[in-house]
Design a protein around this motif. Structure first.
Motif, short mmCIF file in Angstrom:
data_model
loop_
_atom_site.label_atom_id
_atom_site.label_comp_id
_atom_site.label_asym_id
_atom_site.label_seq_id
_atom_site.Cartn_x
_atom_site.Cartn_y
_atom_site.Cartn_z
N TYR A 295 0.81 -1.20 0.05
CA TYR A 295 -0.05 0.05 -0.12
C TYR A 295 0.86 1.40 0.05
O TYR A 295 1.88 1.36 0.72
CB TYR A 295 -0.89 -0.11 1.11
CG TYR A 295 -2.08 -0.87 1.01
CD1 TYR A 295 -3.35 -0.61 0.63
CD2 TYR A 295 -2.12 -2.44 1.38
CE1 TYR A 295 -4.39 -1.56 0.61
CE2 TYR A 295 -2.94 -3.17 1.54
CZ TYR A 295 -4.31 -2.87 1.04
OH TYR A 295 -5.29 -3.70 0.77
N SER A 296 0.44 2.09 -0.72
CA SER A 296 1.15 3.56 -0.81
C SER A 296 0.08 4.67 -1.12
O SER A 296 -0.97 4.26 -1.60
CB SER A 296 2.14 3.55 -2.11
OG SER A 296 2.72 4.70 -2.12
N SER A 297 0.39 5.85 -0.42
CA SER A 297 -0.64 6.96 -0.66
C SER A 297 0.17 8.08 -1.45
O SER A 297 -0.55 9.32 -1.63
CB SER A 297 -0.86 7.26 0.67
OG SER A 297 0.43 8.03 1.49
N PRO A 390 6.82 5.96 -1.03
CA PRO A 390 7.03 5.03 0.06
C PRO A 390 5.85 4.33 0.68
O PRO A 390 4.47 4.96 0.77
CB PRO A 390 7.55 5.83 1.19
CG PRO A 390 7.86 7.27 0.40
CD PRO A 390 7.00 7.36 -0.60
N SER A 391 6.03 2.88 0.69
CA SER A 391 4.51 2.01 1.18
C SER A 391 4.53 2.17 2.49
O SER A 391 5.35 2.72 3.24
CB SER A 391 5.05 0.57 0.88
OG SER A 391 6.05 0.08 1.66
N GLN A 392 3.38 1.82 3.00
CA GLN A 392 3.12 1.85 4.44
C GLN A 392 4.15 1.43 5.46
O GLN A 392 4.28 1.72 6.40
CB GLN A 392 1.74 1.30 4.63
CG GLN A 392 0.57 2.35 3.86
CD GLN A 392 0.42 3.58 4.34
OE1 GLN A 392 0.85 4.37 3.44
NE2 GLN A 392 0.19 3.99 5.60
N PHE A 393 4.46 0.12 4.85
CA PHE A 393 5.47 -0.65 5.54
C PHE A 393 6.99 0.05 5.85
O PHE A 393 7.35 0.23 6.60
CB PHE A 393 5.95 -2.00 4.56
CG PHE A 393 7.01 -2.82 5.45
CD1 PHE A 393 6.58 -3.63 6.54
CD2 PHE A 393 8.19 -2.64 4.80
CE1 PHE A 393 7.62 -4.44 7.07
CE2 PHE A 393 9.33 -3.77 5.40
CZ PHE A 393 8.83 -4.15 6.45
N ASP A 394 7.36 0.99 4.64
CA ASP A 394 8.41 1.79 4.61
C ASP A 394 8.42 2.81 5.58
O ASP A 394 9.28 3.16 6.57
CB ASP A 394 8.87 2.20 3.15
CG ASP A 394 9.34 1.41 2.30
OD1 ASP A 394 9.60 0.14 2.79
OD2 ASP A 394 9.01 1.38 0.84
N LEU A 395 6.98 3.31 5.64
CA LEU A 395 6.71 4.60 6.40
C LEU A 395 7.10 3.97 7.88
O LEU A 395 7.64 4.68 8.70
CB LEU A 395 5.54 5.06 6.23
CG LEU A 395 5.45 5.96 4.91
CD1 LEU A 395 4.10 6.46 4.55
CD2 LEU A 395 6.62 7.26 4.80
N ASP A 398 10.58 3.43 9.02
CA ASP A 398 11.30 4.89 9.12
C ASP A 398 10.77 5.27 10.46
O ASP A 398 11.67 6.06 11.00
CB ASP A 398 10.88 5.70 7.97
CG ASP A 398 11.67 5.28 6.69
OD1 ASP A 398 12.59 4.30 6.81
OD2 ASP A 398 11.35 6.00 5.55
N SER A 399 9.66 5.29 10.90
CA SER A 399 9.10 5.91 12.03
C SER A 399 9.58 5.24 13.40
O SER A 399 10.15 6.05 14.20
CB SER A 399 7.52 5.63 12.08
OG SER A 399 7.05 6.38 13.15
N CYS A 400 9.73 3.80 13.10
CA CYS A 400 10.29 3.18 14.18
C CYS A 400 11.91 3.73 14.34
O CYS A 400 12.31 3.69 15.63
CB CYS A 400 10.56 1.60 13.94
SG CYS A 400 8.74 1.00 14.37
N ARG A 401 12.68 3.57 13.29
CA ARG A 401 13.88 4.23 13.28
C ARG A 401 14.03 5.44 14.10
O ARG A 401 14.95 5.65 15.02
CB ARG A 401 14.58 4.04 11.80
CG ARG A 401 14.97 2.63 11.35
CD ARG A 401 15.01 2.84 10.09
NE ARG A 401 15.53 1.50 9.48
CZ ARG A 401 15.70 1.15 8.09
NH1 ARG A 401 15.59 2.18 7.44
NH2 ARG A 401 15.81 -0.26 7.76
N THR A 402 13.30 6.21 13.58
CA THR A 402 13.23 7.65 14.24
C THR A 402 13.09 7.76 15.63
O THR A 402 13.69 8.46 16.44
CB THR A 402 12.11 8.56 13.47
OG1 THR A 402 12.47 8.74 12.06
CG2 THR A 402 12.22 10.03 13.97
#
Length: 407
Positions: A295-297, A390-395, A398-402
């Motif tokens: 999924y991507s937005s 970016p896919s929802q998985f990528d986001l 990235d959010s977890c890394r941040t």
């Protein structure tokens, strides 16, 4: 007395119309309606593919026979025209190059642009002096049933009354010049009414035909066997995008499309194509039909084709609010389209010209397909998808890394 609906604009009478005949019920009823309105109608059947399928059958032979039968029944001239060379050069070869590059094309949209609404229209004009082209598409134009080439007016492409059968999606790359000379007789009808018209006119044989399926003018095929005739196999790995483990092998990225189930031998777990890595030949797969990686937005698309004219708000503000879809059967999604160039009037095909921000994420946004834009009843045009954002998985990753860095 039959009413004559020939139409005069700028002193030139629109009277002779070539109807593109497929042998199906839609084009047959389109020709019938035009004749009933007093137009001089000629039926043209396009032969765009002459290679037989795995069973030795050429679908075009039966279609041509049915089209000729309809024209005889309607007492209109029938002509078969050959665009095999044009189809091969402008549609099929391009399709093969796309598959070799790992993207999934839409030959139906390209066929309408290059063959039906360019090659056929020009052939009809120059060989029989046709004033307009008619097709059995479920669509309408702002000109109604009259072509407007002679008035110099811009024509808008509008959805058909039958929303389920609406085919403006497949017409989203048609040139404005062609649309001005095009009539869509079925735009105001629903499919069930069209079938009833056919039956009442003695065309039951055609009304009973199954809907045509498969690749434009090639027909329904075993895709893997068909594409293997034109693209050499280049084996690679299926790689689990979460664990980065190899979970299977494939015969080439050209045989797979984003969102497709892989059916990897020996695995009970269902995997779906998330991304194709053409450089390595590997395919990243996601566990589960609705995995966030599918999924991507956002969508990055190429140079847009605007059917009527470039929307003023887009080229004035650099932003367009409209609706989006990339598959014919999907629902429209609100979106905001922005230009990726500083000067939107200076568009380079080599750059990603559009960014489409969607109101909600969509599954399997596929490079090579078309982002088609709508406002109300109007189809504004389309642009080819270059890649999803970016896919929802990528986001999520990235959010977890941040969050870990911040903590």
């Amino acid at each position: 007395m039959k009413q004559n609906h020939s139409f005069s604009q700028m002193g030139r009478q629109i009277k002779r119309v070539v109807c593109a005949m497929s042998g199906g019920v839609d084009s047959s009823v389109a020709a019938l309606l035009l004749k009933q309105k007093g137009y001089e109608v000629l039926g043209f059947f396009m032969r765009n593919w002459d290679i037989r399928d795995e069973q030795g059958v050429c679908k075009a032979d039966q279609d041509a026979e049915d089209a000729a039968w309809v024209c005889k029944k309607l007492q209109i001239p029938f002509q078969e025209v050959n665009f095999v060379k044009e189809y091969w050069n402008d549609v099929f070869s391009e399709m093969i190059r796309d598959y070799e590059s790992g993207i999934t094309p839409n030959p139906d949209i390209l066929c309408n642009r290059h063959i039906k609404f360019t090659a056929l229209l020009e052939h009809a004009r120059h060989t029989v002096g046709a004033d307009a082209l008619a097709t059995g598409h479920y669509a309408r134009t702002s000109a109604g049933e009259f072509a407007t080439e002679y008035s110099g007016q811009q024509v808008r492409l509008l959805k058909a009354v039958d929303r389920l059968k609406d085919q403006t999606f497949f017409l989203s790359q048609v040139p404005q010049k062609a649309l001005r000379r095009t009539i869509f007789p079925l735009g105001e009808f629903t499919k069930d009414v069209v079938k009833k018209i056919a039956s009442s006119a003695g065309l039951e044989r055609i009304a009973a035909r199954k809907e045509s399926m498969g690749i434009c003018f090639i027909g329904k095929r075993n895709f893997s066997e068909f594409i293997a005739q034109y693209v050499d196999p280049r084996p690679g790995n299926f790689v689990d995008l979460e664990t980065r483990e190899v979970v299977g092998r494939h015969n080439g990225v050209h045989q797979w499309t984003v969102g497709q189930r892989c059916n990897i031998a020996g695995l009970a777990r269902a995997y779906f194509v998330a991304e194709k890595l053409t450089d390595s030949g590997d395919i990243l797969v996601a566990p589960g039909h609705d995995h966030p990686a599918l999924y991507s937005s956002t969508v990055h698309a190429g140079q847009p084709h605007w059917i009527h004219s470039p929307p003023e708000d887009f080229y004035g503000r650099g932003m367009l609010e409209c609706e989006f879809k990339f598959q014919h059967t999907e629902s429209l999604v609100p979106c905001v389209v922005t230009s990726r160039t500083h000067n939107p009037w200076h568009r380079s095909p080599s750059k990603n010209d559009l960014t489409v921000s969607l109101a909600n994420p969509l599954r399997a946004l596929t490079p090579g397909q078309f982002a088609v834009f709508y406002r109300g009843d109007e189809c504004l045009g389309s642009a080819r998808i270059l890649r999803p954002g970016p896919s929802q998985f990528d986001l999520d990753v990235d959010s977890c890394r941040t969050k870990r860095r911040e903590s």
